[in-house]
Each structure stands twice: as structure tokens, then as C-alpha cells.
Design a protein around this motif. Structure first.
Motif, short mmCIF file in Angstrom:
data_model
loop_
_atom_site.label_atom_id
_atom_site.label_comp_id
_atom_site.label_asym_id
_atom_site.label_seq_id
_atom_site.Cartn_x
_atom_site.Cartn_y
_atom_site.Cartn_z
N ASP A 185 0.83 -1.21 0.00
CA ASP A 185 0.00 0.00 0.00
C ASP A 185 0.87 1.26 0.00
O ASP A 185 0.55 2.26 -0.67
N ALA A 186 1.96 1.21 0.75
CA ALA A 186 2.85 2.38 0.83
C ALA A 186 3.56 2.62 -0.50
O ALA A 186 3.75 3.78 -0.91
N VAL A 187 3.95 1.55 -1.19
CA VAL A 187 4.60 1.70 -2.49
C VAL A 187 3.65 2.36 -3.49
O VAL A 187 4.03 3.28 -4.23
N VAL A 188 2.42 1.90 -3.52
CA VAL A 188 1.43 2.47 -4.44
C VAL A 188 1.26 3.97 -4.18
O VAL A 188 1.25 4.79 -5.12
N ALA A 189 1.13 4.35 -2.91
CA ALA A 189 0.98 5.77 -2.56
C ALA A 189 2.21 6.57 -2.98
O ALA A 189 2.10 7.71 -3.46
N MET A 190 3.40 6.00 -2.81
CA MET A 190 4.63 6.71 -3.15
C MET A 190 4.77 6.88 -4.67
O MET A 190 5.14 7.97 -5.14
N PHE A 191 4.46 5.85 -5.42
CA PHE A 191 4.53 5.96 -6.88
C PHE A 191 3.53 7.00 -7.39
O PHE A 191 3.84 7.78 -8.30
N ASP A 192 2.34 7.01 -6.82
CA ASP A 192 1.32 7.99 -7.22
C ASP A 192 1.78 9.42 -6.92
O ASP A 192 1.58 10.34 -7.73
N ALA A 193 2.43 9.60 -5.76
CA ALA A 193 2.91 10.94 -5.38
C ALA A 193 4.02 11.40 -6.31
O ALA A 193 4.10 12.58 -6.68
N ALA A 194 4.91 10.49 -6.69
CA ALA A 194 6.00 10.87 -7.59
C ALA A 194 5.43 11.37 -8.92
O ALA A 194 5.94 12.35 -9.49
N GLU A 195 4.37 10.73 -9.37
CA GLU A 195 3.76 11.15 -10.64
C GLU A 195 3.01 12.47 -10.49
O GLU A 195 3.19 13.38 -11.30
N SER A 196 2.21 12.58 -9.43
CA SER A 196 1.38 13.78 -9.28
C SER A 196 2.18 15.00 -8.84
O SER A 196 1.87 16.13 -9.23
N GLU A 197 3.20 14.81 -8.05
CA GLU A 197 3.98 15.94 -7.52
C GLU A 197 5.13 16.36 -8.43
O GLU A 197 5.48 17.54 -8.49
N ALA A 198 5.74 15.38 -9.12
CA ALA A 198 6.96 15.69 -9.86
C ALA A 198 6.94 15.19 -11.30
O ALA A 198 7.93 15.32 -12.02
N ASP A 199 5.81 14.61 -11.71
CA ASP A 199 5.69 14.09 -13.07
C ASP A 199 6.77 13.05 -13.37
O ASP A 199 7.35 13.01 -14.46
N LEU A 200 7.04 12.21 -12.36
CA LEU A 200 8.03 11.15 -12.49
C LEU A 200 7.32 9.81 -12.44
O LEU A 200 6.38 9.61 -11.66
N PHE A 201 7.81 8.86 -13.25
CA PHE A 201 7.15 7.57 -13.36
C PHE A 201 8.13 6.48 -12.92
O PHE A 201 9.23 6.34 -13.48
N LEU A 202 7.72 5.73 -11.90
CA LEU A 202 8.58 4.74 -11.27
C LEU A 202 8.12 3.33 -11.63
O LEU A 202 6.98 3.10 -12.06
N ALA A 203 9.02 2.37 -11.43
CA ALA A 203 8.69 0.97 -11.68
C ALA A 203 9.44 0.09 -10.69
O ALA A 203 10.51 0.46 -10.20
N SER A 204 8.87 -1.05 -10.43
CA SER A 204 9.53 -2.03 -9.57
C SER A 204 10.45 -2.90 -10.41
O SER A 204 10.05 -3.44 -11.45
N ASN A 205 11.69 -3.05 -9.93
CA ASN A 205 12.62 -3.95 -10.60
C ASN A 205 12.73 -5.29 -9.87
O ASN A 205 13.05 -6.30 -10.49
N SER A 206 12.47 -5.28 -8.55
CA SER A 206 12.49 -6.52 -7.77
C SER A 206 11.87 -6.23 -6.42
O SER A 206 12.08 -5.15 -5.86
N ALA A 207 11.11 -7.18 -5.90
CA ALA A 207 10.50 -7.00 -4.58
C ALA A 207 10.79 -8.25 -3.74
O ALA A 207 11.98 -8.56 -3.51
N PHE A 208 9.78 -8.97 -3.30
CA PHE A 208 10.04 -10.16 -2.48
C PHE A 208 10.83 -11.19 -3.27
O PHE A 208 10.54 -11.47 -4.43
N ARG A 209 11.85 -11.75 -2.58
CA ARG A 209 12.59 -12.88 -3.15
C ARG A 209 12.71 -13.95 -2.08
O ARG A 209 13.14 -13.68 -0.95
N SER A 210 12.35 -15.15 -2.42
CA SER A 210 12.41 -16.26 -1.47
C SER A 210 13.85 -16.71 -1.26
O SER A 210 14.76 -16.30 -1.98
#
Length: 263
Positions: free
Chosen positions: A123-148
Motif C-alpha cells: 500500500d505504501a509503495v502504491v501511494a509513493m509511486f502515485d505521489a511521484a507522478e502527481s507531484e513531480a511528473d516522475l514515473f517509477l517501476a519495480s525492478n524486484s520485490a520479495f525474493r524467497s
């Protein structure tokens, strides 16, 4: 009337002279006393010390008020793998080594590989990505998250400065994401730290509960080289406290020993 005898006249003369001498002596004494008094008064006046203020010591500077640490560092466990504050490094492996969180969910953001994280971190990642776009017109992506544990076995290449051994990776907590620009430029490279996306994350991630886990100047503490793409979720209270106090590593904030290498 008969003239007094010469003897009587001589006595009278003697008495008169004596009287005159006495009067003269008295006059001299009186005049001397008056003169001495006047001179003494003047001398006394000139000799009197000039009144001066009594020297006073300078007031001591007030000691600055003692800083009281009101942040509760015991609010969450540092050892429980399900705690959002769990500290994982080269001296603190996952326990058990093959731990896997029970609340992993798909993170609905742009990605290179399908990202899964614990619900709160997602949930926090989604909010942060949305803020980057709305505040700074920056578009982020995940390269890696959980790894077993098994996935980390496949990734570990023997370079302990850039890759964690299986069971020692923060990615296994489900609280970490490697973030890049949606363009793919400088993905998982240190040049990402100089890109607008990397700079925005560095300056704003704490607002959403994330910290830049491996700063450039803390290799001797964390055991890893600078990774400007690696962000770890710890919750907004802790991330904000660390930001405000200028403390950049979990080890230093919680007073844990540095972990530059494995035991």
C-alpha cells in the motif's frame, strides 16, 4: 596720688608681658588647629577612594536543555521476521533462514518482474509511486520485490558487497523493493541516484515509510555498496524519525553493531 614703687611696677610689667605671651600662644595654637583642620579636610577629601562597583562574576551560560528521546524504540521487534522493524544484515540472518511472510500480495505498479510485498508495504509503495507522478511528473517501476530463499540462491553471485547470501537478504522480508525509472534507464545501477527519480525517492521516501537502506557512505556499517534503488519499508514513524535526526542506517539508529562482513 603716689606712684607705685619701682618693684611694684616691675611686677606689673612682668605679669602684663606674661599675659600677652599666653594670649599669643593661644592664638598660635588656635590658628594652627584651624589651618590643620582645613588642610586635613582637603587632604581627606582628595584621599577618599572613588566609589567603584564591586566586580561581579559573569553569569554562567545556561546549559542547553537536555534532549529527551521520546521515540519508543521498543515499539516493534528487531528480531521477529514478521516485524516491520526486523533488522536483517550479514550478522542477523532471517530466522528461520527460509522464512516467507504470510501476507504477501501483488503490488499493482509498473514492474520488470512481478512484485510481491507484504500488504502494508505494498500500500505504501502504491501511494509513493502515485505521489511521484502527481507531484513531480516522475514515473517509477519495480525492478524486484520479495525474493524467497530459493530465489536468492539463484541470484547470489559470490560478491558479498553487492549481493546478499540466501537467508540474509532484506528482500526475503517482503518489505523491500528495488525501484527504478519506468524508462528502464540506470535500472539497478548507481547512476540511478543522480536521476530525477532517484533524487525524488531519496528526498521523499520517508514520507511513505521507506528508507534508503544502503547509503553511499555507510558500507562499513551495512556491508553493502551504495544502492540508490534499494528501499526498505519500516513505517512512517520510524522513517520520519530517522530522517529528522539525520540517522541513515537501522544499525546506527538502534545501536546495533556494524555488519561489514559475515561471521
Amino acid at each position: 596720688m603716689s606712684q607705685p614703687s619701682p618693684a611694684v611696677q616691675r611686677r606689673r610689667m612682668t605679669v602684663a608681658v606674661a599675659l600677652i605671651l599666653v594670649l599669643l600662644a593661644v592664638a598660635v595654637v588656635v590658628v594652627g588647629a584651624v589651618s590643620a583642620g582645613a588642610n586635613g579636610g582637603a587632604a581627606g577629601a582628595s584621599a577618599s577612594p572613588t566609589p567603584t562597583e564591586t566586580p561581579r562574576p559573569a553569569p554562567a551560560e545556561a546549559a542547553p536543555p537536555a534532549t529527551v528521546d521520546t521515540f519508543d524504540k521498543a515499539a516493534h521487534s528487531l528480531d521477529d521476521p514478521m516485524s516491520i522493524w526486523v533488522v536483517v544484515n550479514k550478522l542477523r540472518p532471517m530466522n528461520p533462514l527460509d522464512f516467507e511472510p504470510e501476507d504477501l500480495v501483488f503490488v499493482p505498479v509498473e514492474y520488470t518482474f512481478e512484485p510481491y510485498m507484504r500488504q502494508e508495504a505494498s500500500d505504501a509503495v502504491v501511494a509513493m509511486f502515485d505521489a511521484a507522478e502527481s507531484e513531480a511528473d516522475l514515473f517509477l517501476a519495480s525492478n524486484s520485490a520479495f525474493r524467497s530463499f530459493g530465489a536468492q540462491e539463484n541470484i547470489y553471485d559470490g560478491d558479498d558487497l553487492s549481493t546478499a547470501r540466501p537467508g540474509f537478504s532484506e528482500h526475503q522480508t517482503g518489505l523491500t523493493m528495488d525501484i527504478g525509472a519506468s524508462s528502464g534507464e540506470c535500472s539497478i545501477e548507481q547512476c540511478f541516484g543522480d536521476m530525477p527519480e532517484g533524487i525524488w525517492l531519496r528526498d521523499n521516501a520517508y514520507r511513505f515509510g521507506f528508507i534508503l537502506r544502503y547509503p553511499a557512505d555507510k558500507t562499513a556499517v551495512t556491508g553493502y555498496e551504495w544502492e540508490p534503488w534499494h528501499f526498505r519499508y519500516v513505517g512512517i514513524p520510524l522513517a520520519t524519525e530517522m530522517h529528522d535526526r539525520g540517522i541513515t542506517t537501522l544499525e546506527e539508529f538502534f545501536g546495533l553493531p556494524p555488519a561489514p562482513s559475515y561471521e
